[in-house]
Design a protein around this motif. Structure first.
Motif, PDB file in Angstrom:
ATOM      1  N   THR A  50       0.863  -1.186   0.000  1.00  0.00           N
ATOM      2  CA  THR A  50       0.000   0.000   0.000  1.00  0.00           C
ATOM      3  C   THR A  50       0.896   1.232   0.000  1.00  0.00           C
ATOM      4  OG1 THR A  50      -0.086   0.223   2.419  1.00  0.00           O
ATOM      5  CG2 THR A  50      -1.685  -1.278   1.394  1.00  0.00           C
ATOM      6  N   ALA A  51       0.281   2.404   0.050  1.00  0.00           N
ATOM      7  CA  ALA A  51       1.067   3.641   0.078  1.00  0.00           C
ATOM      8  C   ALA A  51       1.912   3.739   1.343  1.00  0.00           C
ATOM      9  CB  ALA A  51       0.142   4.847  -0.031  1.00  0.00           C
ATOM     10  N   SER A  52       1.467   3.073   2.406  1.00  0.00           N
ATOM     11  CA  SER A  52       2.167   3.204   3.681  1.00  0.00           C
ATOM     12  C   SER A  52       2.943   1.953   4.094  1.00  0.00           C
ATOM     13  CB  SER A  52       1.165   3.546   4.794  1.00  0.00           C
ATOM     14  OG  SER A  52       0.128   2.586   4.844  1.00  0.00           O
ATOM     15  N   ILE A  53       2.697   0.815   3.426  1.00  0.00           N
ATOM     16  CA  ILE A  53       3.369  -0.433   3.796  1.00  0.00           C
ATOM     17  C   ILE A  53       3.906  -1.123   2.539  1.00  0.00           C
ATOM     18  CG2 ILE A  53       3.147  -2.686   4.891  1.00  0.00           C
ATOM     19  CD1 ILE A  53       0.836  -1.585   6.521  1.00  0.00           C
ATOM     20  N   LEU A  54       5.192  -1.430   2.542  1.00  0.00           N
ATOM     21  CA  LEU A  54       5.802  -2.199   1.462  1.00  0.00           C
ATOM     22  C   LEU A  54       5.821  -3.670   1.866  1.00  0.00           C
ATOM     23  CD1 LEU A  54       7.469  -2.533  -1.177  1.00  0.00           C
ATOM     24  CD2 LEU A  54       9.515  -2.100   0.209  1.00  0.00           C
ATOM     25  N   ILE A  55       5.177  -4.510   1.053  1.00  0.00           N
ATOM     26  CA  ILE A  55       5.184  -5.948   1.304  1.00  0.00           C
ATOM     27  C   ILE A  55       6.307  -6.575   0.486  1.00  0.00           C
ATOM     28  CG2 ILE A  55       3.887  -8.098   1.078  1.00  0.00           C
ATOM     29  CD1 ILE A  55       2.785  -6.283   3.232  1.00  0.00           C
ATOM     30  N   GLN A  56       7.215  -7.263   1.158  1.00  0.00           N
ATOM     31  CA  GLN A  56       8.337  -7.911   0.491  1.00  0.00           C
ATOM     32  C   GLN A  56       8.099  -9.417   0.467  1.00  0.00           C
ATOM     33  OE1 GLN A  56      11.179  -6.047   3.259  1.00  0.00           O
ATOM     34  NE2 GLN A  56      12.064  -4.959   1.523  1.00  0.00           N
ATOM     35  N   GLN A  57       7.526  -9.891  -0.636  1.00  0.00           N
ATOM     36  CA  GLN A  57       7.179 -11.294  -0.751  1.00  0.00           C
ATOM     37  C   GLN A  57       8.420 -12.182  -0.876  1.00  0.00           C
ATOM     38  OE1 GLN A  57       4.197 -12.925  -0.728  1.00  0.00           O
ATOM     39  NE2 GLN A  57       3.015 -11.062  -0.361  1.00  0.00           N
ATOM     40  N   ASN A  58       8.329 -13.384  -0.315  1.00  0.00           N
ATOM     41  CA  ASN A  58       9.363 -14.400  -0.492  1.00  0.00           C
ATOM     42  C   ASN A  58       8.955 -15.235  -1.710  1.00  0.00           C
ATOM     43  OD1 ASN A  58      10.986 -16.767  -0.347  1.00  0.00           O
ATOM     44  ND2 ASN A  58      11.315 -16.414   1.837  1.00  0.00           N
TER      45      ASN A  58
END
Length: 340
Positions: free
Chosen positions: A162-170
């Motif tokens: 989202t604009a406020s959270i970066l999701i770093q997928q494995n």
């Protein structure tokens, strides 16, 4: 702070919003429709999603998100701007969108009674109407760029940025999990549904090397978003994700079994975002945690198997939060939206 103050003044005044909408349309019209029309082929569709400019087809700015107002107006055959603020997804706990309560309109559309009761408790001078899962009001279209073979199709919704959270997928663990499910359940086709903020070229390459289809419903400003989302769910047999989100209720409503799977990923907060403290507090909020955990327990399986059918408990919990009982007919919706 100045930007937030100016936006608050803008959204509280209908005439100012009309002028703003007109000027933005003049500025972005050519670029917007260039991108929209360029989504006819796979590569153009995916890679132009991040670049789509804001082009207001709704007077209330937030109603432009994911084409929510567009599909409701089309369904009820209303041509004019809606005077209802539409929450664009399932909001858990005490979360309220920035400026939501500052708009000139004091009328709201939400999915379920659990949400309408919460908003009325915040302000008993507002009108809130539940209309059920928004996916009902979308159309099914032909997704020509998805090349699927005969057999079962698995649709995977990774938790998204989202604009406020970066999701770093494995990605490796995602692929290992999917390949195990493919083998165990004789899956022929895999579709990875990526949010437009997560269209990472290296990730797409790795998924495509495994023979997976990459899907993106489009930018949040793309009015075709909900039609594409309904369509991709409709062509799937089984669906999975690694977090609780709006997609779960949509899958269950469209009669597609869903399982929450355990894959590792990291969250990185954008501490420069103006609402980051609200986001973090919302994630830790007890009410939000209770509600998301309530849904999670019905869809997560410790034994790493996946659901092949929808059970009664899953249907009931989704009905509670997505408001299955509040689906409106075309006539009912028209009357609601035109009520003075």
């Amino acid at each position: 702070m100045i930007k937030l103050f100016l936006k608050r003044i803008l959204v509280s005044n209908k005439e100012l919003l009309l002028a703003f909408s007109f000027l933005i349309k003049l500025k972005n019209s050519k670029s917007y429709f260039k991108h929209i029309n360029g989504h006819k082929t796979f590569n153009q569709f995916v890679y132009s999603s991040k670049k789509l400019p804001f082009f207001p087809i709704s007077l209330i700015i937030d109603n432009n998100m994911y084409g929510i107002e567009y599909i409701v107006r089309r369904y009820s055959k209303i041509n004019n701007f809606l005077m209802y603020y539409i929450e664009h997804g399932i909001f858990f706990g005490n979360h309220i969108q920035s400026d939501q309560l500052n708009y000139f309109s004091k009328k709201y559309l939400v999915p379920s009674s659990i949400r309408s009761d919460f908003l009325k408790a915040c302000n008993n001078n507002i009108k809130v109407v539940a209309i059920g899962p928004y996916i009902h009001y979308a159309n099914i279209i032909n997704l020509k760029y998805l090349r699927t073979k005969k057999g079962k199709t698995l649709l995977f919704f990774p938790d998204h940025t989202t604009a406020s959270i970066l999701i770093q997928q494995n990605i490796k663990k995602n692929i290992d999990l999917i390949n195990r499910i493919k083998k165990d359940y004789q899956i022929t086709n895999v579709i990875i549904s990526l949010f437009y903020l997560d269209l990472d070229n290296s990730h797409i390459k790795k998924y495509k090397e495994m023979g997976y289809n990459i899907f993106c419903a489009g930018s949040k400003w793309d009015y075709n978003f909900m039609d594409r989302l309904k369509s991709v769910i409709s062509i799937s047999d089984l669906t999975i994700s690694n977090s609780v989100g709006t997609h779960i209720g949509y899958c269950i409503y469209l009669n597609k079994p869903h399982t929450i799977v355990n894959t590792s990923y990291k969250k990185k907060y954008n501490y420069s975002h103006k609402l980051i403290n609200n986001v973090i507090n919302s994630e830790l909020n007890t009410t939000r945690a209770i509600q998301t955990n309530e849904i999670h327990k019905y869809f997560f399986r410790e034994d790493k198997s996946i659901y092949l059918e929808i059970n009664k408990e899953q249907y009931n919990i989704c009905s509670k939060y997505w408001g299955f009982e509040f689906i409106r007919s075309e006539t009912e919706m028209f009357d609601i939206l035109n009520e003075k």
